[in-house]
Write an enzyme that holds these catalytic residues in place. Sequence first.
Site, PDB file in Angstrom:
ATOM      1  N   PRO A  14       0.852  -1.202   0.000  1.00 37.99           N
ATOM      2  CG  PRO A  14       0.051  -0.997   2.187  1.00 37.99           C
ATOM      3  CD  PRO A  14       0.803  -1.926   1.271  1.00 37.99           C
ATOM      4  CG  LEU A  16      -0.987   8.682   0.948  1.00 36.13           C
ATOM      5  CD1 LEU A  16      -2.386   8.114   1.173  1.00 36.13           C
ATOM      6  CD2 LEU A  16      -0.567   9.539   2.136  1.00 36.13           C
ATOM      7  CD  GLN A  67      -1.734   0.037   5.223  1.00 35.84           C
ATOM      8  OE1 GLN A  67      -1.472   1.157   4.799  1.00 35.84           O
ATOM      9  NE2 GLN A  67      -0.799  -0.859   5.542  1.00 35.84           N
ATOM     10  CB  CYS A  97       2.491   4.889   8.010  1.00 38.13           C
ATOM     11  SG  CYS A  97       2.776   6.457   7.151  1.00 38.13           S
ATOM     12  CE  LYS A 136       3.691  -2.793   4.340  1.00 38.68           C
ATOM     13  NZ  LYS A 136       4.663  -1.834   4.868  1.00 38.68           N
ATOM     14  N   GLY A 230       7.150  -2.839  -3.268  1.00 42.12           N
ATOM     15  CA  GLY A 230       6.456  -1.568  -3.424  1.00 42.12           C
ATOM     16  C   GLY A 230       7.004  -0.705  -4.526  1.00 42.12           C
TER      17      GLY A 230
END
Length: 329
Positions: A14, A16, A67, A97, A136, A230
């Site tokens: 994931p 952003l 997520q 994050c 995560k 990613g």
Amino acid sequence: MRDLNFHRRLSIAPMLDYTDRHERRFLRLLSKDVLLYTEMIAANALVHADPSRFLKHDPSENPVALQLGGSDPAMLVEAAKMVEGAGFDEVNLNCGCPSERVQSGAFGACLMREKDRVAECVFKMRAAVKIPVTVKTRIGVDNDDSWEFFFDFVKTVADAGCDTFIIHARKAWLKGLSPKENREVPPLRYDFVYKLKEEMPRLNVSLNGGVRAMDAVLEHLQHVDGVMAGREPYENPWFLIDADSRVFGAASAPVYGSRKGLLEAYFPYVERELADGCPLNIITRHLFGMFDGIPGARRYRQILSSEAPRAGAGLDVLKRAMTAVQTTP
């Protein structure tokens, strides 16, 4: 029902502003088996704003996980129900994050210091939905970076019913480093992730961080259940062209003949989205890395940068940009 543990052998992180529905639909052309993740969505925003803004996706994207960011159990339960109702295959809680904006909302990596709260959130979400609830996380935060701290966090959350963890194999610095630096500066500790799988073999453990080659994916799979990539598949989508055959054992990989052939397979989706009112540049911003290192790539990017944002820009802009590329290995 899909076997998500099979699809978790390789997943897309994931990210952003990156892994929106247009990017996910594009990556699905490259692999039918890889597990895709949405951008992180704040549970509060999902519950209180227009849910279609966050939940809209094409069923062809599946298997796909959403997520969530949050730390309020009641809010996360409500959001998880919405995620399940919208047809997603998994709900994932962000405990990794490190951005200041996320910290100000009391979620993300700072939750590693609130293991009991995370455990409560997971327990209540699992009771409310039938789809998997996963976490995560990082291997630590700031100076809380010992094996004991990491293991205690995972064990506490696992005891609450979470059986799937995606581990970014770096600790997070909550102050002093940007999100980008937090992806690069703290050293990778793959040994922590490998050891977690050894110590808790009943868990499904995926490793994330620094994966830049399919050979590396296969090497990590000798030690853990899954690998999450990613930046590489985003910046170089062709990375995934043989994922189904090499990682998932498919008899054959998608056949496009070339990168241009892949983009041509994406044309029908682009046309549908344009007809539905989506601006071209919202779609093509994900396609800048298609021809990196190939003669004409710079001109391709220039055309997309300058022309796709114009009002009324259509598929012809993407076609014209592609003609600037001289070869298509």
